[in-house]
Design an enzyme around this catalytic site. Sequence first.
Site, PDB file in Angstrom:
ATOM      1  N   GLU A 245       0.834  -1.206   0.000  1.00 29.61           N
ATOM      2  CA  GLU A 245       0.000   0.000   0.000  1.00 29.61           C
ATOM      3  C   GLU A 245       0.868   1.254   0.000  1.00 29.61           C
ATOM      4  O   GLU A 245       0.635   2.202  -0.758  1.00 29.61           O
ATOM      5  CB  GLU A 245      -0.925   0.009   1.219  1.00 29.61           C
ATOM      6  CG  GLU A 245      -1.787   1.260   1.305  1.00 29.61           C
ATOM      7  CD  GLU A 245      -2.792   1.226   2.444  1.00 29.61           C
ATOM      8  OE1 GLU A 245      -3.449   2.264   2.660  1.00 29.61           O
ATOM      9  OE2 GLU A 245      -2.920   0.182   3.111  1.00 29.61           O
ATOM     10  N   GLY A 343       0.660  34.233 -10.722  1.00 32.48           N
ATOM     11  CA  GLY A 343      -0.756  34.342 -10.399  1.00 32.48           C
ATOM     12  C   GLY A 343      -1.604  33.288 -11.090  1.00 32.48           C
ATOM     13  O   GLY A 343      -2.610  32.834 -10.537  1.00 32.48           O
TER      14      GLY A 343
END
Length: 382
Positions: A245, A343
């Site tokens: 896992e 941005g």
Amino acid sequence: MARYRFEEEEHTMFRKSLRKFLEKEAVPQYDQWEKDRLIPKSFWRKLGEMGFLCPQVEEQYGGLGLDFRYGVIIGEEMERVGASLTGVGLHNDITVPYIEAYGTEQQKQEWLPGCISGEYITAIAMTEPGAGSDLANISATAVKEGDHYIVNGQKTFITNGINSTHVLVVVKTDPKAEPKHKGISLLMIEEGTPGFTKGRKLDKVGLHAQDTSELYFEDCKVPAANLVGEENKGFTYLMEKLQQERLVVALAAQIASEDMLEMTVDYVKSRKAFGKPISAFQNTQFKLVEMATEIELGKAFLESLIEEHMAGKDVVSKVSMAKYWLTETAKKISGECMQLHGGYGYMEEYKIARRYRDIPVAAIYAGSNEIMKTIIAKRMGL
């Protein structure tokens, strides 16, 4: 297209086929899935039809009998599309292997074909509101009454929780056991079982298309035949399977890092500032070089780990190192890449914004990174 030295021609062909399938069936729909906060079950059935679910399962149960390398390829290609497809890896490489390793012949015949076809979707329920990485302290109980168990308790943060048809639930069958972990068992609880209800679909920071939910069990009557493995041996089984896992989580983090670097390199070459591409600035170059170096180191480490894991070696320490280091690296890279996007990196229309939201939880699930360090320290004799 081969990524690793152990990939052979058939693996490369499999990767190409899967990528072509995902470009048609997942990539165009992914944004809508994120808005819907759910991946449709129809997509799971398509995966099953194409042989992309549980390919490792033996042919007698409807699988292809393939090795873990195919699971690696599926996990990587799913992550390349988006982190919200993580539930497929959980089904293929985490939950179903418990049935394969510890299930009875009857359980395998009953459950595995549906898991392969996509008719069944699995989940594993460990975490509770009061117990996360500390599995020994779970409070969900299963009391044997005749040929049934009566289950009471609550689970939370369950991946595939809404879509799941079969949930492997970690329960206490001996609450008085000392040490506590010796009283844990695994029960497969099927959707529609009286007393089993699914709670709300949890609203997460990231992984928006991945259905994660709470599960409730109130005097839930589960056939004793649904016990997976031996009673009170559940903790041992969990420890045996957690290595894979955590390796799957590390692989996903690696692909996320590679994807973020690739999209950022493309962006800084096209974006101009002060009359020249951002990529021409030394600071940009140094940042990208540092990220590329960390990514190459991570890839080399993972390649050796996959080979050792497939050879049946005990690589618990190394897998714990890879899980914590690669997820922390991915978190750092997401911040660096968003910064280089300026941005625009904060805008949802740019994929880096999604990656920035999606990656932090990888340092938490499958055992938090603090637990990884604890495991490593213990195995160092500290």
